[in-house]
Design a protein around this motif. Structure first.
Motif, PDB file in Angstrom:
ATOM      1  N   HIS A 154       0.820  -1.205   0.000  1.00  0.00           N
ATOM      2  CA  HIS A 154       0.000   0.000   0.000  1.00  0.00           C
ATOM      3  C   HIS A 154       0.860   1.264   0.000  1.00  0.00           C
ATOM      4  N   GLU A 155       1.970   1.243   0.717  1.00  0.00           N
ATOM      5  CA  GLU A 155       2.808   2.426   0.832  1.00  0.00           C
ATOM      6  C   GLU A 155       3.449   2.809  -0.500  1.00  0.00           C
ATOM      7  N   LEU A 156       3.684   1.837  -1.376  1.00  0.00           N
ATOM      8  CA  LEU A 156       4.237   2.158  -2.688  1.00  0.00           C
ATOM      9  C   LEU A 156       3.240   2.995  -3.487  1.00  0.00           C
ATOM     10  N   SER A 157       1.969   2.621  -3.481  1.00  0.00           N
ATOM     11  CA  SER A 157       0.977   3.411  -4.217  1.00  0.00           C
ATOM     12  C   SER A 157       0.801   4.787  -3.586  1.00  0.00           C
ATOM     13  N   VAL A 158       0.890   4.878  -2.268  1.00  0.00           N
ATOM     14  CA  VAL A 158       0.827   6.175  -1.588  1.00  0.00           C
ATOM     15  C   VAL A 158       2.021   7.017  -2.022  1.00  0.00           C
ATOM     16  N   CYS A 159       3.180   6.423  -2.080  1.00  0.00           N
ATOM     17  CA  CYS A 159       4.404   7.110  -2.475  1.00  0.00           C
ATOM     18  C   CYS A 159       4.314   7.603  -3.927  1.00  0.00           C
ATOM     19  N   SER A 194      -3.213   7.406  10.395  1.00  0.00           N
ATOM     20  CA  SER A 194      -3.358   7.642   8.961  1.00  0.00           C
ATOM     21  C   SER A 194      -3.488   6.355   8.146  1.00  0.00           C
ATOM     22  N   GLY A 195      -3.036   5.250   8.704  1.00  0.00           N
ATOM     23  CA  GLY A 195      -3.026   4.002   7.946  1.00  0.00           C
ATOM     24  C   GLY A 195      -1.772   3.833   7.114  1.00  0.00           C
ATOM     25  N   VAL A 196      -0.841   4.775   7.223  1.00  0.00           N
ATOM     26  CA  VAL A 196       0.423   4.724   6.484  1.00  0.00           C
ATOM     27  C   VAL A 196       1.544   4.424   7.465  1.00  0.00           C
ATOM     28  N   GLU A 197       2.325   3.411   7.163  1.00  0.00           N
ATOM     29  CA  GLU A 197       3.471   3.048   7.994  1.00  0.00           C
ATOM     30  C   GLU A 197       4.697   3.806   7.486  1.00  0.00           C
ATOM     31  N   ALA A 198       5.182   4.745   8.294  1.00  0.00           N
ATOM     32  CA  ALA A 198       6.304   5.591   7.878  1.00  0.00           C
ATOM     33  C   ALA A 198       7.543   4.793   7.441  1.00  0.00           C
ATOM     34  N   PRO A 199       7.958   3.751   8.170  1.00  0.00           N
ATOM     35  CA  PRO A 199       9.145   3.003   7.715  1.00  0.00           C
ATOM     36  C   PRO A 199       8.932   2.333   6.347  1.00  0.00           C
ATOM     37  N   LEU A 207       6.883   3.418   3.988  1.00  0.00           N
ATOM     38  CA  LEU A 207       6.865   4.510   3.012  1.00  0.00           C
ATOM     39  C   LEU A 207       8.288   4.927   2.678  1.00  0.00           C
ATOM     40  N   ALA A 208       9.128   5.049   3.692  1.00  0.00           N
ATOM     41  CA  ALA A 208      10.536   5.422   3.474  1.00  0.00           C
ATOM     42  C   ALA A 208      11.264   4.374   2.637  1.00  0.00           C
ATOM     43  N   ASN A 209      10.941   3.103   2.846  1.00  0.00           N
ATOM     44  CA  ASN A 209      11.560   2.035   2.049  1.00  0.00           C
ATOM     45  C   ASN A 209      11.068   2.048   0.608  1.00  0.00           C
ATOM     46  N   ALA A 210       9.815   2.423   0.392  1.00  0.00           N
ATOM     47  CA  ALA A 210       9.249   2.457  -0.961  1.00  0.00           C
ATOM     48  C   ALA A 210       9.711   3.685  -1.743  1.00  0.00           C
ATOM     49  N   TYR A 211      10.119   4.720  -1.040  1.00  0.00           N
ATOM     50  CA  TYR A 211      10.446   5.991  -1.683  1.00  0.00           C
ATOM     51  C   TYR A 211      11.510   5.894  -2.788  1.00  0.00           C
ATOM     52  N   MET A 267      -1.858  12.494   6.425  1.00  0.00           N
ATOM     53  CA  MET A 267      -0.545  12.452   5.802  1.00  0.00           C
ATOM     54  C   MET A 267      -0.455  13.753   5.036  1.00  0.00           C
ATOM     55  N   LEU A 268       0.394  14.639   5.495  1.00  0.00           N
ATOM     56  CA  LEU A 268       0.460  15.997   4.979  1.00  0.00           C
ATOM     57  C   LEU A 268       1.812  16.265   4.340  1.00  0.00           C
ATOM     58  N   LEU A 269       1.781  16.775   3.128  1.00  0.00           N
ATOM     59  CA  LEU A 269       3.001  17.256   2.486  1.00  0.00           C
ATOM     60  C   LEU A 269       3.274  18.624   3.093  1.00  0.00           C
ATOM     61  N   ALA A 270       4.154  18.671   4.085  1.00  0.00           N
ATOM     62  CA  ALA A 270       4.363  19.872   4.890  1.00  0.00           C
ATOM     63  C   ALA A 270       5.300  20.878   4.230  1.00  0.00           C
ATOM     64  N   ASN A 271       6.308  20.394   3.487  1.00  0.00           N
ATOM     65  CA  ASN A 271       7.288  21.315   2.928  1.00  0.00           C
ATOM     66  C   ASN A 271       8.035  20.656   1.781  1.00  0.00           C
ATOM     67  N   LEU A 272       8.378  21.461   0.794  1.00  0.00           N
ATOM     68  CA  LEU A 272       9.224  21.027  -0.324  1.00  0.00           C
ATOM     69  C   LEU A 272      10.351  22.029  -0.493  1.00  0.00           C
ATOM     70  N   GLU A 273      11.537  21.544  -0.708  1.00  0.00           N
ATOM     71  CA  GLU A 273      12.652  22.404  -1.090  1.00  0.00           C
ATOM     72  C   GLU A 273      12.984  22.068  -2.523  1.00  0.00           C
ATOM     73  N   LEU A 274      12.880  23.064  -3.385  1.00  0.00           N
ATOM     74  CA  LEU A 274      13.073  22.873  -4.808  1.00  0.00           C
ATOM     75  C   LEU A 274      14.384  23.476  -5.263  1.00  0.00           C
ATOM     76  N   ARG A 275      14.950  22.885  -6.314  1.00  0.00           N
ATOM     77  CA  ARG A 275      16.139  23.448  -6.961  1.00  0.00           C
ATOM     78  C   ARG A 275      15.630  24.185  -8.209  1.00  0.00           C
ATOM     79  N   VAL A 276      15.673  25.518  -8.127  1.00  0.00           N
ATOM     80  CA  VAL A 276      15.118  26.352  -9.187  1.00  0.00           C
ATOM     81  C   VAL A 276      16.277  27.064  -9.883  1.00  0.00           C
TER      82      VAL A 276
END
Length: 119
Positions: free
Chosen positions: A2-7, A37-42, A44-48, A105-114
């Motif tokens: 499930h975490e792969l599809s979330v990722c 949330s139903g999302v397992e952080a470890p 998700l990190a492995n699927a990333y 599960m909130l996308l809190a911040n992004l740092e972009l290379r512009v």
């Protein structure tokens, strides 16, 4: 997994935002994940790394913060932190509470290379 599809969904959104801002890449992704949330952080990190391969976020650092479980009491009106398996009011002990946070599960911040000159 499930975490792969979330990722994959997360990375779709990250790429959309990055392109919207003319980014060449993504440096850092900060997620806030609640224990309900139903999302397992470890997992998700492995699927990333697999999900990010070939995307603008391929070399980005994924940081995951745990969001607290918070409830609002319908009896006394207090808002307090609670345990995921014990959603009681910390002020009066009532079980008549409403979940305020902890299931997100909130996308809190992004740092972009512009590139120079892009907005």
């Amino acid at each position: 997994m499930h975490e792969l599809s979330v990722c994959l969904s997360l990375l779709d959104e990250v790429e959309r935002i990055a392109r919207e801002h003319g980014a060449e890449g993504v440096e850092r992704i900060l997620l806030r994940i609640g224990p309900l949330s139903g999302v397992e952080a470890p997992l998700l990190a492995n699927a990333y790394p697999l999900a990010a391969a070939g995307t603008l976020a391929e070399s980005a650092v994924l940081e995951i913060e745990s969001a607290p479980v918070r409830v609002a009491c319908t009896v006394c009106g207090a808002e307090s932190e609670a345990e995921p398996n014990r959603l009681l009011c910390a002020a009066c002990g009532s079980h008549r509470t409403r979940l305020v946070s902890g299931d997100e599960m909130l996308l809190a911040n992004l740092e972009l290379r512009v590139p120079d000159g892009a907005c």
